[in-house]
Design a protein around this motif. Sequence first.
Motif, short mmCIF file in Angstrom:
data_model
loop_
_atom_site.label_atom_id
_atom_site.label_comp_id
_atom_site.label_asym_id
_atom_site.label_seq_id
_atom_site.Cartn_x
_atom_site.Cartn_y
_atom_site.Cartn_z
N GLY A 124 4.64 4.78 0.25
CA GLY A 124 3.93 3.75 1.56
C GLY A 124 3.62 4.29 2.78
N VAL A 125 2.81 3.01 3.47
CA VAL A 125 2.17 3.36 4.00
C VAL A 125 2.93 2.71 5.50
CG1 VAL A 125 0.31 4.66 5.84
CG2 VAL A 125 0.75 5.27 3.52
N PHE A 126 3.38 3.16 6.81
CA PHE A 126 3.76 2.19 7.40
C PHE A 126 2.22 1.42 8.46
CE2 PHE A 126 7.86 2.40 7.89
CZ PHE A 126 8.66 0.75 8.58
N GLY A 127 2.03 0.42 8.27
CA GLY A 127 0.46 0.05 9.20
C GLY A 127 0.56 -0.58 10.89
N ILE A 128 0.73 0.14 11.93
CA ILE A 128 0.76 -0.81 12.78
C ILE A 128 -0.43 -0.82 14.25
CG2 ILE A 128 2.33 -0.95 14.59
CD1 ILE A 128 4.24 1.30 13.86
N TYR A 129 -0.48 -2.67 14.17
CA TYR A 129 -1.52 -2.29 14.83
C TYR A 129 -1.46 -3.11 15.93
CZ TYR A 129 -3.59 -1.59 10.55
OH TYR A 129 -4.90 -1.20 9.60
N ARG A 130 -2.03 -3.06 17.53
CA ARG A 130 -1.78 -3.29 18.54
C ARG A 130 -3.45 -3.98 19.15
NH1 ARG A 130 1.26 -0.76 23.21
NH2 ARG A 130 2.52 -2.35 22.10
N ASP A 131 -3.52 -4.92 19.13
CA ASP A 131 -5.07 -5.64 20.01
C ASP A 131 -4.51 -5.28 21.43
OD1 ASP A 131 -6.77 -7.06 21.36
OD2 ASP A 131 -6.03 -8.86 20.43
N PHE A 132 -5.96 -4.83 21.86
CA PHE A 132 -6.13 -4.05 22.50
C PHE A 132 -7.25 -4.81 23.84
CE2 PHE A 132 -7.46 -0.28 20.58
CZ PHE A 132 -8.54 0.41 21.33
N SER A 133 -8.15 -5.56 22.74
CA SER A 133 -9.38 -6.12 23.13
C SER A 133 -9.45 -6.24 24.57
CB SER A 133 -9.63 -7.33 22.34
OG SER A 133 -10.10 -7.23 20.87
N LEU A 134 -8.46 -6.47 24.99
CA LEU A 134 -8.55 -7.87 26.44
C LEU A 134 -8.71 -6.53 27.23
CD1 LEU A 134 -8.40 -10.58 28.31
CD2 LEU A 134 -6.26 -9.97 28.51
N ARG A 135 -7.79 -5.27 27.35
CA ARG A 135 -7.40 -3.91 28.16
C ARG A 135 -9.36 -3.63 28.04
NH1 ARG A 135 -4.74 0.96 25.65
NH2 ARG A 135 -7.20 1.60 26.06
N LYS A 136 -9.28 -3.62 27.00
CA LYS A 136 -10.97 -2.52 26.46
C LYS A 136 -11.97 -3.86 27.86
CE LYS A 136 -12.25 0.19 25.13
NZ LYS A 136 -11.55 2.09 24.36
N GLU A 137 -11.79 -4.96 27.64
CA GLU A 137 -12.35 -5.51 28.49
C GLU A 137 -12.82 -5.80 29.66
OE1 GLU A 137 -13.67 -10.38 29.21
OE2 GLU A 137 -12.69 -9.56 26.97
#
Length: 169
Positions: A124-137
Amino acid sequence: LQLRVSEDERARMSAEPEVQKAYFRQLFANAPEGIVLIDNKDRVVDANAAFEQLFQYGLSESVGQTLDELIVPEGRRSEAAELSAQVRSRVLVDHETLRQRKDGQLVEVSVLGCPIELDSERLGVFGIYRDFSLRKEHERHLEYLARYDALTGLPNRFLFEDRPRHQLR
């Protein structure tokens, strides 16, 4: 040559897989990034609490669904398919993109995808997600401040120097 192993060493060696499982489960459960495990057909097998919080889906809603159905916006399906193909071909994926929460809100994320293999067989696969919306803003705000006066909102000298002359007419 005969190797002698003490009883303590034997007990430690037999317990090692259980210890490794415990380390993995703690890392998975407590990681600040959203982690999802998907099978070879891109269906969710497991997700940690950070993934549930980031995308607003409970585990019971996610398991068995394809990742694309859950979090990939319509306009990003071909991109997601390409990323999946790369991981299937044993390429580590590190990509910044948009994904969609359950409520429809788009979120800017960094995606790290890596295959899970055992004896050269992909499980299978590991998917790792990091929210960087604040940094982009913050980056967009800093870019704005570099080109416009903070008090008046008028273009500053840098903006005029940065633009080609034909755009100023």
